[in-house]
Design a protein around this motif. Sequence first.
Motif, PDB file in Angstrom:
ATOM      1  N   LYS A   1       0.834  -1.217   0.000  1.00  0.00           N
ATOM      2  CA  LYS A   1       0.000   0.000   0.000  1.00  0.00           C
ATOM      3  C   LYS A   1       0.860   1.255   0.000  1.00  0.00           C
ATOM      4  CE  LYS A   1      -0.507  -0.254   4.940  1.00  0.00           C
ATOM      5  NZ  LYS A   1      -1.054  -1.128   5.889  1.00  0.00           N
TER       6      LYS A   1
ATOM      7  N   THR B   1       1.684   4.996   1.390  1.00  0.00           N
ATOM      8  CA  THR B   1       1.514   5.844   2.564  1.00  0.00           C
ATOM      9  C   THR B   1       1.314   7.282   2.079  1.00  0.00           C
ATOM     10  OG1 THR B   1       2.989   4.412   3.817  1.00  0.00           O
ATOM     11  CG2 THR B   1       2.600   6.604   4.716  1.00  0.00           C
TER      12      THR B   1
ATOM     13  N   TYR C   1      -4.251   2.646   0.236  1.00  0.00           N
ATOM     14  CA  TYR C   1      -3.346   3.593   0.910  1.00  0.00           C
ATOM     15  C   TYR C   1      -3.759   3.773   2.355  1.00  0.00           C
ATOM     16  CZ  TYR C   1      -6.996   7.195   0.426  1.00  0.00           C
ATOM     17  OH  TYR C   1      -8.161   7.913   0.495  1.00  0.00           O
ATOM     18  N   GLU C   2      -2.801   4.253   3.147  1.00  0.00           N
ATOM     19  CA  GLU C   2      -3.114   4.671   4.501  1.00  0.00           C
ATOM     20  C   GLU C   2      -2.506   6.056   4.704  1.00  0.00           C
ATOM     21  OE1 GLU C   2      -1.311   1.985   7.291  1.00  0.00           O
ATOM     22  OE2 GLU C   2       0.716   2.710   6.848  1.00  0.00           O
TER      23      GLU C   2
ATOM     24  N   ALA D   1      -0.571   8.712   6.911  1.00  0.00           N
ATOM     25  CA  ALA D   1       0.384   8.745   8.026  1.00  0.00           C
ATOM     26  C   ALA D   1       0.761  10.207   8.300  1.00  0.00           C
ATOM     27  CB  ALA D   1       1.608   7.919   7.674  1.00  0.00           C
TER      28      ALA D   1
END
Length: 341
Positions: free
Chosen positions: A214, A216, A289-290, A292
């Motif tokens: 994924k 970030t 995606y995440e 952060a």
Amino acid sequence: MNVLVTGGAGYIGSHTVLCLLNEGYHVIVLDNLCNSSVEAIKRVEQLTQQSVTFIEGDVCNKQHLENVFTKHKVDCVIHFAALKAVGESALQPLKYHHNNVSGSINLLSCMAKHQVNQFIFSSSATVYGEQNPYPYIETMPLGTPSSPYGTTKMIVERVLEDNNKANVDFKAISLRYFNPIGAHPSGEIGEDPSGIPNNLLPFVAQVAVGKREKLTVFGDDYPTPDGTCLRDYLHVMDLAEGHVAALNWLKQQTTLDEVAVFNLGTGTGTSVLNIIRAFETETGKPVPYEVANRREGDLPAFWANADKAKQVLKWQAKRDINAMMQDTWRWQSNNPDGYSK
Ligand code: NAD
Ligand code: WQD
């Protein structure tokens, strides 16, 4: 006309070499292959059905440079050769100053010795620093770049100014690129980062092709419409054509009182989330995606005022974000391991 292209096997260099060949220029590439593959040059030759004189060598090595200028008649130099990893430059600033600044001074010295007076330099929007408001325009003063990498670009711009004042015959252009992405529409040449990509699009493409789990997203709490940073993403083929436009203009100038500076960008900003959405829409591939924390040194937003290049060089970016996504994907999906497959 013979053009020496340093760093011509790299991402922007290889696309520019292709455009130069298509315009009828003879091209000599000098590259130490520290971040590229000679396969890029072979593919450019296949695409254009023309040949390139390739020399494996280092701009930090004065003897390599001397050999090139002794053996070949060079009319103009386009200088891409540099290290460009922003994070690494903070950890190893001397490596960056040596390669990017000393390498450029070696090259300029060798050019002076051989009376080669036309020079096009790969600069960056990073030279505007944090102080200047966006959109960035060429009349703004140089700022304080946020990384040693950026400082090397600013220093070389200053070196060019001093060299220009001291030598009436010297004609130089600094091209300040914004965020180049995309690939040649054939899918045969493109960006081939080594290791974990630092930049957004190569990372997105590697997630989509299954090489990384994924993406970030670095921060969604910026003062922008969707909270993610805005950048001026520009198709690498537009950027490559910008170099041809710059060269065509430079050779028409009898003298230049000062170094000519041009922004090469589209003039619009696109957010990280909008890039992800456009990529998914154009390719049909999901990009997990995440979000952060913010990445240190990232500015919330910047883009180019691109009017000067349009007025003077008669160049403007013409490919849209959708084409940038499609061409990135064609390159990545045809070459999941870049040139090393
Ligand atoms: P790249 O790493 O793909 O290309 C650089 C090339 O220079 C590589 O082929 C590398 O092997 C070569 N090189 C590096 N040091 C060398 C040396 N000492 N001697 C000979 N060859 C050497 O990078 P790119 O994205 O194509 O960038 C090209 C230029 O544009 C660089 O000067 C970079 O700083 C500048 N720039 C890039 C961006 C971007 O986002 N890609 C933005 C602004 C400016
Ligand atoms: C773009 C946006 C990130 C990666 C750099 C250099 C600059 C110039 C171009 C050479 C930012 C976000 C990124 C990721 C993310 N290079 N991002 N996740 O930083 O604008 O410019 O390349 O001259 O000098 O600094 O480009 O592609 O790294 O980032 O969220 O994994 O994508 O925070 O907002 P940048 P980039």
